[in-house]
Design a protein around this motif. Structure first.
Motif, PDB file in Angstrom:
ATOM      1  N   TRP A  38      41.374  47.329  34.040  1.00 21.61           N
ATOM      2  CA  TRP A  38      39.990  47.668  33.753  1.00 21.61           C
ATOM      3  C   TRP A  38      39.689  49.093  34.186  1.00 21.61           C
ATOM      4  CZ3 TRP A  38      41.005  42.699  35.815  1.00 21.61           C
ATOM      5  CH2 TRP A  38      40.823  41.659  34.902  1.00 21.61           C
ATOM      6  N   HIS A  39      39.037  49.856  33.321  1.00 23.68           N
ATOM      7  CA  HIS A  39      38.690  51.240  33.582  1.00 23.68           C
ATOM      8  C   HIS A  39      37.170  51.370  33.662  1.00 23.68           C
ATOM      9  CE1 HIS A  39      42.740  52.960  31.879  1.00 23.68           C
ATOM     10  NE2 HIS A  39      42.892  52.095  32.865  1.00 23.68           N
ATOM     11  N   LYS A  40      36.686  51.746  34.816  1.00 22.33           N
ATOM     12  CA  LYS A  40      35.246  51.903  35.036  1.00 22.33           C
ATOM     13  C   LYS A  40      34.759  53.196  34.400  1.00 22.33           C
ATOM     14  CE  LYS A  40      32.216  52.800  39.015  1.00 22.33           C
ATOM     15  NZ  LYS A  40      32.227  52.881  40.500  1.00 22.33           N
ATOM     16  N   ARG A  41      33.656  53.084  33.647  1.00 21.25           N
ATOM     17  CA  ARG A  41      33.074  54.237  32.972  1.00 21.25           C
ATOM     18  C   ARG A  41      31.851  54.754  33.741  1.00 21.25           C
ATOM     19  NH1 ARG A  41      34.344  54.421  27.529  1.00 21.25           N
ATOM     20  NH2 ARG A  41      36.462  53.700  27.178  1.00 21.25           N
ATOM     21  N   LYS A  42      31.334  55.886  33.277  1.00 24.00           N
ATOM     22  CA  LYS A  42      30.178  56.491  33.939  1.00 24.00           C
ATOM     23  C   LYS A  42      28.875  55.791  33.571  1.00 24.00           C
ATOM     24  CE  LYS A  42      32.120  61.168  34.250  1.00 24.00           C
ATOM     25  NZ  LYS A  42      31.952  62.588  33.847  1.00 24.00           N
ATOM     26  N   ALA A  59      32.716  49.144  31.428  1.00 21.95           N
ATOM     27  CA  ALA A  59      34.140  49.342  31.669  1.00 21.95           C
ATOM     28  C   ALA A  59      34.922  48.910  30.433  1.00 21.95           C
ATOM     29  CB  ALA A  59      34.601  48.551  32.900  1.00 21.95           C
ATOM     30  N   MET A  60      36.184  49.327  30.380  1.00 21.60           N
ATOM     31  CA  MET A  60      37.051  48.981  29.252  1.00 21.60           C
ATOM     32  C   MET A  60      38.197  48.098  29.721  1.00 21.60           C
ATOM     33  SD  MET A  60      37.934  49.024  26.125  1.00 21.60           S
ATOM     34  CE  MET A  60      36.799  50.225  25.400  1.00 21.60           C
ATOM     35  N   ASP A  61      38.390  46.983  29.032  1.00 18.75           N
ATOM     36  CA  ASP A  61      39.537  46.119  29.264  1.00 18.75           C
ATOM     37  C   ASP A  61      40.670  46.653  28.391  1.00 18.75           C
ATOM     38  OD1 ASP A  61      41.470  44.137  29.283  1.00 18.75           O
ATOM     39  OD2 ASP A  61      40.040  42.495  29.274  1.00 18.75           O
ATOM     40  N   THR A  62      41.622  47.346  29.009  1.00 20.38           N
ATOM     41  CA  THR A  62      42.684  47.993  28.240  1.00 20.38           C
ATOM     42  C   THR A  62      43.673  46.992  27.660  1.00 20.38           C
ATOM     43  OG1 THR A  62      43.991  48.316  30.262  1.00 20.38           O
ATOM     44  CG2 THR A  62      42.506  50.095  29.607  1.00 20.38           C
ATOM     45  N   GLU A  63      43.712  45.777  28.197  1.00 16.51           N
ATOM     46  CA  GLU A  63      44.644  44.770  27.667  1.00 16.51           C
ATOM     47  C   GLU A  63      44.105  44.145  26.393  1.00 16.51           C
ATOM     48  OE1 GLU A  63      46.117  40.428  29.091  1.00 16.51           O
ATOM     49  OE2 GLU A  63      46.552  42.058  30.484  1.00 16.51           O
ATOM     50  N   VAL A  68      33.664  45.556  28.961  1.00 19.93           N
ATOM     51  CA  VAL A  68      33.263  44.575  29.962  1.00 19.93           C
ATOM     52  C   VAL A  68      32.291  45.254  30.920  1.00 19.93           C
ATOM     53  CG1 VAL A  68      35.372  43.174  29.841  1.00 19.93           C
ATOM     54  CG2 VAL A  68      35.296  45.151  31.364  1.00 19.93           C
ATOM     55  N   VAL A  69      31.777  44.476  31.884  1.00 18.94           N
ATOM     56  CA  VAL A  69      30.856  45.015  32.882  1.00 18.94           C
ATOM     57  C   VAL A  69      31.554  45.034  34.235  1.00 18.94           C
ATOM     58  CG1 VAL A  69      28.619  44.755  34.014  1.00 18.94           C
ATOM     59  CG2 VAL A  69      28.874  44.143  31.616  1.00 18.94           C
ATOM     60  N   TRP A  70      31.482  46.174  34.890  1.00 18.44           N
ATOM     61  CA  TRP A  70      32.072  46.390  36.213  1.00 18.44           C
ATOM     62  C   TRP A  70      30.935  46.306  37.234  1.00 18.44           C
ATOM     63  CZ3 TRP A  70      37.033  49.002  37.584  1.00 18.44           C
ATOM     64  CH2 TRP A  70      37.103  49.409  38.909  1.00 18.44           C
ATOM     65  N   ASN A  71      30.924  45.255  38.070  1.00 18.78           N
ATOM     66  CA  ASN A  71      29.867  45.045  39.057  1.00 18.78           C
ATOM     67  C   ASN A  71      30.403  45.319  40.460  1.00 18.78           C
ATOM     68  OD1 ASN A  71      27.810  43.293  37.225  1.00 18.78           O
ATOM     69  ND2 ASN A  71      29.911  42.643  36.847  1.00 18.78           N
ATOM     70  N   PHE A 122      33.630  42.801  40.750  1.00 18.14           N
ATOM     71  CA  PHE A 122      33.916  41.690  39.847  1.00 18.14           C
ATOM     72  C   PHE A 122      33.599  42.101  38.416  1.00 18.14           C
ATOM     73  CE2 PHE A 122      29.677  41.143  41.543  1.00 18.14           C
ATOM     74  CZ  PHE A 122      28.893  40.690  40.488  1.00 18.14           C
ATOM     75  N   ILE A 123      34.420  41.603  37.503  1.00 19.02           N
ATOM     76  CA  ILE A 123      34.354  41.955  36.086  1.00 19.02           C
ATOM     77  C   ILE A 123      33.744  40.793  35.309  1.00 19.02           C
ATOM     78  CG2 ILE A 123      35.655  42.683  34.054  1.00 19.02           C
ATOM     79  CD1 ILE A 123      35.744  44.713  36.315  1.00 19.02           C
ATOM     80  N   THR A 124      32.722  41.095  34.508  1.00 18.89           N
ATOM     81  CA  THR A 124      32.072  40.067  33.709  1.00 18.89           C
ATOM     82  C   THR A 124      32.031  40.493  32.246  1.00 18.89           C
ATOM     83  OG1 THR A 124      29.896  41.031  34.190  1.00 18.89           O
ATOM     84  CG2 THR A 124      30.634  39.226  35.605  1.00 18.89           C
ATOM     85  N   GLU A 125      31.776  39.524  31.390  1.00 21.48           N
ATOM     86  CA  GLU A 125      31.685  39.760  29.950  1.00 21.48           C
ATOM     87  C   GLU A 125      30.495  40.675  29.646  1.00 21.48           C
ATOM     88  OE1 GLU A 125      31.088  37.011  25.904  1.00 21.48           O
ATOM     89  OE2 GLU A 125      31.107  36.108  27.899  1.00 21.48           O
TER      90      GLU A 125
END
Length: 503
Positions: A38-42, A59-63, A68-71, A122-125
């Motif tokens: 997962w790559h966190k964006r600005k 965020a981006m799920d590279t797989e 996604v959402v980076w919390n 934690f990563i959420t949809e």
């Protein structure tokens, strides 16, 4: 993959994709997850999170190639975090196994512990279509009333999710159900977000001004009317969510409850209820908004209220049965079956006394309509109502060690290979001979238990066995160790059909 991967460096050991993922702008990436997935964006986003979690990023799920959402939840005092670490782990592990098509998915979490502070990520949809409040506001500009069928479909989806959460063991109470924490997609799919709101507010070691959601909500008067009269004064139960749902259902029916400034008064609510023309809808909402918690029905019972309940069609029952077949990719199966069907063949007939039977031919059923219907059912737009007494969905106390140790990382440095712990729920493969006839090309489709998909492909050498292929899939983190033998048997059957000698 497989034998060819043995000759690649760790950074190259990635499966081939059906579509090339768009390259990321590295200047937009703020941070990577410990596993590098997962790559966190600005860009910061608001997905109905609880007060206190201010750091919420896109965020981006590279797989999987999806957003996604980076919390982030920060603890400035490491000692407080350490004292509650076991409780925090158990809480997050329970959230990860919550799985319902109408609930925003909780993907993964990890702990980032530094010398004097700690952080939970934690990563959420990510639901990009917006909240129900935004949708109703746009709808009101274009029309004055809500479509009754859409209202019933939305209520059914929300109640289906609440019935699931309330039947979990331990019970999951939302505690913050408003039109801001309910999301609706363009196809009519409802997603409930912020499921972790009450759990965080009640369980995590947070300041008192953040522990009770009601205290935070007092500053935002527009949502106060979603909370029942007893909220904050007695220990809340599932009836809290029923009251909140009733208010959501009322706003969906009238599109907007008039307010005095930002605050919705009781008089405005009564006027909105009295404006409802359908007596069944009015009774349904009044039951949910009962002042006495004991008089509010359960989510399970509300699904059978006469305003919502419909006997499921054979078509819907068949669709759910079809989609629940394990280890089959339904999309390709439907396409293969429709190719061999005679359009003039009789699908069904209805005999009539003294008259010729009514015939229903395959040509009368559009495959495109079937694809769309199956996709809607798969997405959760048409959930099945539970005819039996609701049974508890027991949440496991803990996940496997490799899952829960994702990881106490002092720095967010990517790790080489992550062990897969998710089970495979569906698998499908195709084998084609290369032009030189000496090799086979394997394409493997996998669906994991958290609804994510994997699409892998490679060339097979004549001396490769199904057991070797399955073992390499485990080694490179594509499937779990528990699925190794099942995968080996599945691949062996596919190879036998191709009449390829096994070694």
């Amino acid at each position: 993959m497989l034998m060819a991967l043995a000759h690649l460096s760790p950074s190259q050991k990635k499966p081939e994709r059906e579509k090339e993922e768009e390259s990321e702008d590295e200047s937009e990436v703020l941070e990577e997850s410990p596993c590098g997935r997962w790559h966190k964006r600005k860009e910061q986003v608001n997905q109905g999170n609880m007060p206190g979690i201010e750091s919420t990023f896109l965020a981006m799920d590279t797989e999987e190639g999806v957003e996604v959402v980076w919390n982030e939840l920060n603890f400035t005092d490491k000692r407080i975090f350490k004292a509650h670490e076991d409780k925090i782990r158990t809480m997050f592990q329970n959230l990860m196994v919550v799985d319902h098509p109408n609930v925003v998915k909780f993907h993964k979490y990890w702990l980032d512990v530094k010398e004097s502070s700690a952080r939970i990520v934690f990563i959420t949809e990510y639901v990009s279509s917006g909240s129900l409040r935004q949708f109703l506001k746009k709808t009101k500009k274009n029309r004055k009333t809500m479509n009754a069928r859409a209202w019933k479909r939305w209520c059914t989806q929300i109640l289906s999710a609440l019935s699931y959460l309330h039947s979990c063991d331990p019970v999951i109470i939302h505690g913050n159900l408003t039109n801001d924490t309910i999301f609706i997609q363009h196809n009519g799919l409802i997603k409930i977000g912020s499921v972790w709101h009450r759990i965080f507010a009640n369980e995590l070691p947070m300041p008192d001004d953040l522990r009770t959601p009601l205290k935070c909500q007092r500053e935002e008067h527009r949502t106060l009317h979603f909370f029942p009269p007893e909220y904050g004064s007695v220990e809340d139960g599932t009836t809290v969510d029923i009251f909140s749902f009733g208010m959501c259902a009322l706003e969906m029916a009238v599109l907007e409850i008039q307010s005095n400034g930002d605050k919705v008064l009781d008089e405005n609510i009564k006027l909105a209820i009295n404006s409802l023309e359908d007596p069944n809808m009015k009774e349904f909402i009044l039951q949910c908004l009962s002042v006495s918690p004991n008089k509010r029905p359960s989510a399970h019972d509300l699904l059978f209220h006469r305003v919502l309940f419909e006997v499921h069609s054979l078509k819907l029952l068949a669709a759910h049965c079809f989609l629940n077949i394990p280890y089959i990719t339904q999309d390709s199966l439907l396409e293969e079956k429709t190719k061999i069907i005679d359009p003039q063949g009789i699908m069904a007939h209805v005999p009539r006394r003294g008259q010729s039977a009514v015939l229903w031919r395959y040509s009368q059923v559009s495959s495109m309509e079937l694809d769309k219907f199956l996709e809607d059912v798969r997405n959760g737009i048409y959930p099945l109502m539970n005819f039996a007494v609701s049974r508890p969905h027991i949440l496991p106390r803990a996940l496997s060690h490799s899952q829960e140790d994702l990881q106490i990382a002092k720095t967010p440095t990517p790790e080489p290979v992550e062990v897969e712990t998710r089970k495979v729920t569906q698998m499908h493969c195709s084998l084609e001979r290369r032009e030189d006839k000496s090799r086979l090309h394997l394409t493997l489709y996998l669906k994991l238990e958290d609804k994510l998909h994997r699409h892998l492909s490679c060339d097979l050498l004549p001396n490769e066995s199904s057991q070797t292929l399955a073992s390499e899939l485990v080694h490179y983190g594509f499937i779990s160790e528990e699925d190794c033998q099942k995968m080996a048997n599945f691949l062996e059957e596919a190879l036998i059909k191709q009449r390829l000698p096994l070694n």
